[in-house]
Design a protein around this motif. Structure first.
Motif, PDB file in Angstrom:
ATOM      1  N   ALA A 163       0.836  -1.207   0.000  1.00 57.72           N
ATOM      2  CA  ALA A 163       0.000   0.000   0.000  1.00 57.72           C
ATOM      3  C   ALA A 163       0.871   1.258   0.000  1.00 57.72           C
ATOM      4  O   ALA A 163       0.572   2.240  -0.683  1.00 57.72           O
ATOM      5  CB  ALA A 163      -0.917  -0.004   1.217  1.00 57.72           C
ATOM      6  N   PHE A 164       1.977   1.194   0.742  1.00 57.43           N
ATOM      7  CA  PHE A 164       2.892   2.332   0.799  1.00 57.43           C
ATOM      8  C   PHE A 164       3.455   2.664  -0.582  1.00 57.43           C
ATOM      9  O   PHE A 164       3.403   3.805  -1.034  1.00 57.43           O
ATOM     10  CB  PHE A 164       4.035   2.031   1.786  1.00 57.43           C
ATOM     11  N   PHE A 165       3.974   1.649  -1.266  1.00 60.05           N
ATOM     12  CA  PHE A 165       4.551   1.888  -2.599  1.00 60.05           C
ATOM     13  C   PHE A 165       3.483   2.379  -3.581  1.00 60.05           C
ATOM     14  O   PHE A 165       3.745   3.249  -4.406  1.00 60.05           O
ATOM     15  CB  PHE A 165       5.264   0.637  -3.121  1.00 60.05           C
ATOM     16  N   ALA A 166       2.277   1.835  -3.468  1.00 59.98           N
ATOM     17  CA  ALA A 166       1.196   2.277  -4.351  1.00 59.98           C
ATOM     18  C   ALA A 166       0.902   3.755  -4.106  1.00 59.98           C
ATOM     19  O   ALA A 166       0.792   4.546  -5.047  1.00 59.98           O
ATOM     20  CB  ALA A 166      -0.044   1.424  -4.115  1.00 59.98           C
ATOM     21  N   THR A 167       0.813   4.138  -2.847  1.00 60.93           N
ATOM     22  CA  THR A 167       0.476   5.524  -2.494  1.00 60.93           C
ATOM     23  C   THR A 167       1.554   6.504  -2.960  1.00 60.93           C
ATOM     24  O   THR A 167       1.255   7.556  -3.510  1.00 60.93           O
ATOM     25  CB  THR A 167       0.303   5.666  -0.961  1.00 60.93           C
ATOM     26  N   VAL A 168       2.827   6.116  -2.741  1.00 65.73           N
ATOM     27  CA  VAL A 168       3.930   6.978  -3.158  1.00 65.73           C
ATOM     28  C   VAL A 168       3.833   7.287  -4.652  1.00 65.73           C
ATOM     29  O   VAL A 168       4.123   8.391  -5.091  1.00 65.73           O
ATOM     30  CB  VAL A 168       5.281   6.303  -2.834  1.00 65.73           C
ATOM     31  N   PHE A 169       3.396   6.305  -5.431  1.00 66.38           N
ATOM     32  CA  PHE A 169       3.293   6.510  -6.876  1.00 66.38           C
ATOM     33  C   PHE A 169       1.906   6.986  -7.300  1.00 66.38           C
ATOM     34  O   PHE A 169       1.567   6.975  -8.478  1.00 66.38           O
ATOM     35  CB  PHE A 169       3.667   5.221  -7.619  1.00 66.38           C
ATOM     36  N   GLY A 170       1.097   7.375  -6.328  1.00 68.89           N
ATOM     37  CA  GLY A 170      -0.205   7.950  -6.634  1.00 68.89           C
ATOM     38  C   GLY A 170      -1.175   6.967  -7.265  1.00 68.89           C
ATOM     39  O   GLY A 170      -2.018   7.335  -8.085  1.00 68.89           O
ATOM     40  N   THR A 171      -1.067   5.718  -6.883  1.00 64.02           N
ATOM     41  CA  THR A 171      -2.014   4.724  -7.400  1.00 64.02           C
ATOM     42  C   THR A 171      -2.547   3.900  -6.224  1.00 64.02           C
ATOM     43  O   THR A 171      -2.305   4.246  -5.065  1.00 64.02           O
ATOM     44  CB  THR A 171      -1.337   3.847  -8.470  1.00 64.02           C
ATOM     45  N   SER A 172      -3.281   2.836  -6.524  1.00 63.07           N
ATOM     46  CA  SER A 172      -3.780   1.980  -5.438  1.00 63.07           C
ATOM     47  C   SER A 172      -3.530   0.522  -5.811  1.00 63.07           C
ATOM     48  O   SER A 172      -3.294   0.207  -6.978  1.00 63.07           O
ATOM     49  CB  SER A 172      -5.278   2.203  -5.255  1.00 63.07           C
ATOM     50  N   ILE A 173      -3.582  -0.327  -4.802  1.00 60.35           N
ATOM     51  CA  ILE A 173      -3.342  -1.755  -5.052  1.00 60.35           C
ATOM     52  C   ILE A 173      -4.382  -2.278  -6.050  1.00 60.35           C
ATOM     53  O   ILE A 173      -4.054  -3.018  -6.973  1.00 60.35           O
ATOM     54  CB  ILE A 173      -3.410  -2.561  -3.731  1.00 60.35           C
ATOM     55  N   CYS A 192       6.039  -4.857  -5.121  1.00 59.79           N
ATOM     56  CA  CYS A 192       6.168  -3.421  -4.822  1.00 59.79           C
ATOM     57  C   CYS A 192       6.769  -2.666  -6.007  1.00 59.79           C
ATOM     58  O   CYS A 192       6.397  -1.530  -6.273  1.00 59.79           O
ATOM     59  CB  CYS A 192       7.029  -3.196  -3.581  1.00 59.79           C
ATOM     60  N   ALA A 193       7.699  -3.310  -6.717  1.00 62.57           N
ATOM     61  CA  ALA A 193       8.341  -2.657  -7.858  1.00 62.57           C
ATOM     62  C   ALA A 193       7.389  -2.554  -9.049  1.00 62.57           C
ATOM     63  O   ALA A 193       7.624  -1.802  -9.973  1.00 62.57           O
ATOM     64  CB  ALA A 193       9.600  -3.419  -8.259  1.00 62.57           C
ATOM     65  N   LEU A 194       6.321  -3.360  -9.016  1.00 65.18           N
ATOM     66  CA  LEU A 194       5.403  -3.414 -10.159  1.00 65.18           C
ATOM     67  C   LEU A 194       4.100  -2.651  -9.937  1.00 65.18           C
ATOM     68  O   LEU A 194       3.328  -2.450 -10.877  1.00 65.18           O
ATOM     69  CB  LEU A 194       5.037  -4.872 -10.462  1.00 65.18           C
ATOM     70  N   ILE A 195       3.833  -2.226  -8.705  1.00 65.09           N
ATOM     71  CA  ILE A 195       2.498  -1.760  -8.337  1.00 65.09           C
ATOM     72  C   ILE A 195       2.066  -0.491  -9.079  1.00 65.09           C
ATOM     73  O   ILE A 195       0.878  -0.229  -9.237  1.00 65.09           O
ATOM     74  CB  ILE A 195       2.360  -1.602  -6.793  1.00 65.09           C
ATOM     75  N   HIS A 196       3.037   0.302  -9.588  1.00 65.61           N
ATOM     76  CA  HIS A 196       2.656   1.495 -10.344  1.00 65.61           C
ATOM     77  C   HIS A 196       2.712   1.242 -11.847  1.00 65.61           C
ATOM     78  O   HIS A 196       2.759   2.165 -12.642  1.00 65.61           O
ATOM     79  CB  HIS A 196       3.541   2.684  -9.956  1.00 65.61           C
ATOM     80  N   LYS A 197       2.719  -0.032 -12.235  1.00 63.33           N
ATOM     81  CA  LYS A 197       2.686  -0.432 -13.644  1.00 63.33           C
ATOM     82  C   LYS A 197       3.791   0.242 -14.452  1.00 63.33           C
ATOM     83  O   LYS A 197       3.529   1.023 -15.377  1.00 63.33           O
ATOM     84  CB  LYS A 197       1.313  -0.096 -14.244  1.00 63.33           C
ATOM     85  N   PRO A 198       5.053  -0.060 -14.135  1.00 58.71           N
ATOM     86  CA  PRO A 198       6.168   0.580 -14.828  1.00 58.71           C
ATOM     87  C   PRO A 198       6.319   0.068 -16.262  1.00 58.71           C
ATOM     88  O   PRO A 198       5.915  -1.049 -16.565  1.00 58.71           O
ATOM     89  CB  PRO A 198       7.383   0.171 -13.995  1.00 58.71           C
TER      90      PRO A 198
END
Lengths: 303, 262
Positions: free
Chosen positions: A96-106, A143-149
């Motif tokens: 959830a933290f990584f998602a939030t940092v990148f302005g997205t959600s799980i 976590c590395a993928l959660i913002h759809k890089p």
């Protein structure tokens, strides 16, 4: 997708990277193969905009790693060698933290991580610090993928991981590749080179070779022989003693032998080893693997 | 006459090969309700290179810590170098060598200081230490690096030095926990030359590794799955038993069914 042009980097008196250049195509699975000290991590940190190069330029998806670092950080996913996770947050909280940092959600990008995250979801309340190595690895990848890089960069994701987990991890990478993600991955395991579309063999800050793995072995033209007997250690010592032999190294149950002059036959080698009283001898000519080529390149590079 | 002389030679080899230096009977180690080691049984002979393999989480480290006298078993009978793990843990520590990739040498001390430090711990006299240091540095061709900090050395040198330092007090058994991670393929093989040499001198080598080609270099290999020893034999016989070309195939077949797998 990734363009590296004459990048150099030094730390005090250590030259970590010496004029490195290469390109990675969109959708490619590209491997940086080399031991500790080859410069793999330094190179990745420059591409991740975490370190400034001394010389040269690099671009990710057309964006410059020095000037456009903010945009780049939005479009890359990075799994560093030492775990990036917060040990005192739970599995779920880390994600959830990584998602939030990148302005997205799980929920928004769940489809991308579903296969991987489901394997650790039963432990989602557990603190990341209490996870086993393989589970940490899966969480870090999620976590590395959660913002759809668009580009995924993984620094030695399989180091210290057992053979089964390593295989599973590569299966996951292959799957991600089919979803259009460009992947740059580093590894010290030579056998993983064969799983990449193309590889750069690195040693001491330099790229020794860039090619598809099958091309790398096809370009190796020297005679290579394999020999085994009941006593591996004595076999290697006897091989090294013979002045017709350039190198002799253990490769699993066989010793791989490079003769000094081309055209030394298996028969001649066997005849020599018989004079040394080796039992249950087997000698034959073989095609090289990536590791054979890498070792020959290291020796050539140092001479 | 001729036969007799041959027999003496072979006889020596056989007796030394049969001398058990590690004996493990029904080793059980529990952490709460979790069984990390579930009735392990094996023995290791003098001069043998014994490969101790298993997936992450299979229980290798737990067993290794017990064999090194760093942790007590829940139950079972174990002797290491002729000493009992319950009552003689201190003697065990004095008679084994241990090297791991994670912990071996002090990074902020020089090569010579590390040698002096370990020699001190093992009660080696100053005179002996000086002689050992000279031989060791000469063998490793590290004479010029004597006063360099460990942190400044390449990983491959550190590993070879750590191995030699672990042998400083002339232990019978040496435990190597993933000794070769991260180095280039040539340095990795040079390290195995050291291992072979030590074994030829009668040292017993107990080694863990994730490189399956290195499993082939061992005299015998055990593979742990879910806290149990799922297989134990020579690499040759294991490959026959599991119909695999190489040890990687054997390992994948055995470890894939693991429950505690990660």
């Amino acid at each position: 997708m990734i363009r590296v042009n004459n990048i150099s980097k030094s730390y005090k008196d250590v030259q970590a990277l010496q004029r490195i250049s290469f390109e990675v195509q969109e959708g490619e699975l590209f491997g940086l193969i080399g031991p500790d000290g080859a410069g793999k991590t330094t190179l990745m940190r420059i591409l991740m905009t975490l370190l400034l190069p001394d010389e040269g330029q690099a671009a990710m998806h057309g964006l410059d790693v020095v000037r456009d670092y903010k945009e780049i950080r939005q479009l890359v996913g990075y799994m560093p060698g030492r775990f990036s996770l917060y040990q005192d947050l739970s599995v779920e909280e880390n994600l959830a933290f990584f998602a939030t940092v990148f302005g997205t959600s799980i929920e928004e990008n769940y489809a991308l991580i579903k296969d991987i995250y489901q394997q650790i979801e039963p432990f989602k309340k557990r603190l990341a610090g209490k996870l086993s190595g393989g589970m940490k690895q899966k969480l870090a990848l999620s976590c590395a993928l959660i913002h759809k890089p668009k580009i995924l960069v993984l620094d030695e994701p399989t180091t210290g991981v057992d053979a089964v987990s390593r295989k599973e991890f590569w299966d996951m990478l292959k799957k991600l590749q089919t979803q259009g993600i460009t992947i740059l991955v580093s590894t010290p395991y030579m056998d993983e080179a064969g799983l990449c579309d193309r590889v750069a063999l690195m040693q001491k800050g330099e790229i020794l070779r860039i090619d598809p793995p099958e091309q790398i072995v096809a370009n190796y033209t020297r005679t290579l022989l394999a020999a085994r007997s009941t006593e591996m250690h004595r076999l290697i010592l006897d091989l090294r003693e013979w002045d017709s032999i350039d190198t002799a190294y253990a490769f699993g149950q066989f010793a791989h032998v490079t003769p000094k002059k081309e055209g030394l036959t298996a028969y001649e080698l066997e005849r020599y080893l018989k004079t040394k009283n080796h039992q249950q001898l087997q000698v034959h000519q073989i095609a090289p693997g990536i590791e054979d080529v890498f070792m020959a390149l290291i020796v050539g590079n140092e001479e | 006459m001729k036969i007799e002389s041959i027999n003496t030679k072979v006889g020596d080899a056989v007796t030394s090969a049969r001398e058990k230096v590690i004996e493990v009977r029904n080793l059980v180690k529990k952490f709460g309700s979790f069984v990390a080691n579930d009735h392990l049984n094996f023995e290791v002979y003098r001069g043998e290179i014994f490969g101790f393999l298993g997936a992450n989480g299979a229980g290798k480290t737990t067993a290794m810590r017990i064999l090194c006298g760093l942790s007590s078993p829940t139950s079972g009978e174990l002797s290491v170098g002729g000493f009992d793990v319950y009552r003689q843990a201190e003697q065990i520590k004095r008679n084994i060598g241990y090297m791991s990739q994670k912990f071996s040498l002090y990074e902020d001390m020089t090569v010579a200081e590390n040698i002096r430090f370990y020699a001190g711990i093992y009660g080696i006299s100053v005179k002996q230490r000086k002689e050992k240091e000279r031989v060791l540095l000469q063998k490793l061709q590290l004479e010029d690096a004597r006063d360099k900090l460990i942190a400044s050395l390449p990983l491959g040198w550190k590993q070879k030095l750590a191995f030699s330092v672990a042998l400083l007090h002339d232990p019978k058994i040496i435990f190597l926990d993933e000794p070769t991670g991260g180095v280039d393929p040539i340095t990795r093989r040079q390290f195995w030359d050291f291992i072979y040499e030590a074994a030829a001198e009668g040292k017993t080598i107990f080694v863990t590794t994730h490189y399956m080609d290195e499993a082939e270099y061992c005299d015998r290999v055990s593979i742990m799955v879910d806290g149990r020893i799922a297989a134990l034999d020579t690499p040759e016989k294991l490959k026959q038993q599991f119909l695999s070309e190489d040890m990687n195939g054997v390992f994948l077949k055995l470890a894939r069914g693991a429950q505690n797998g990660e």
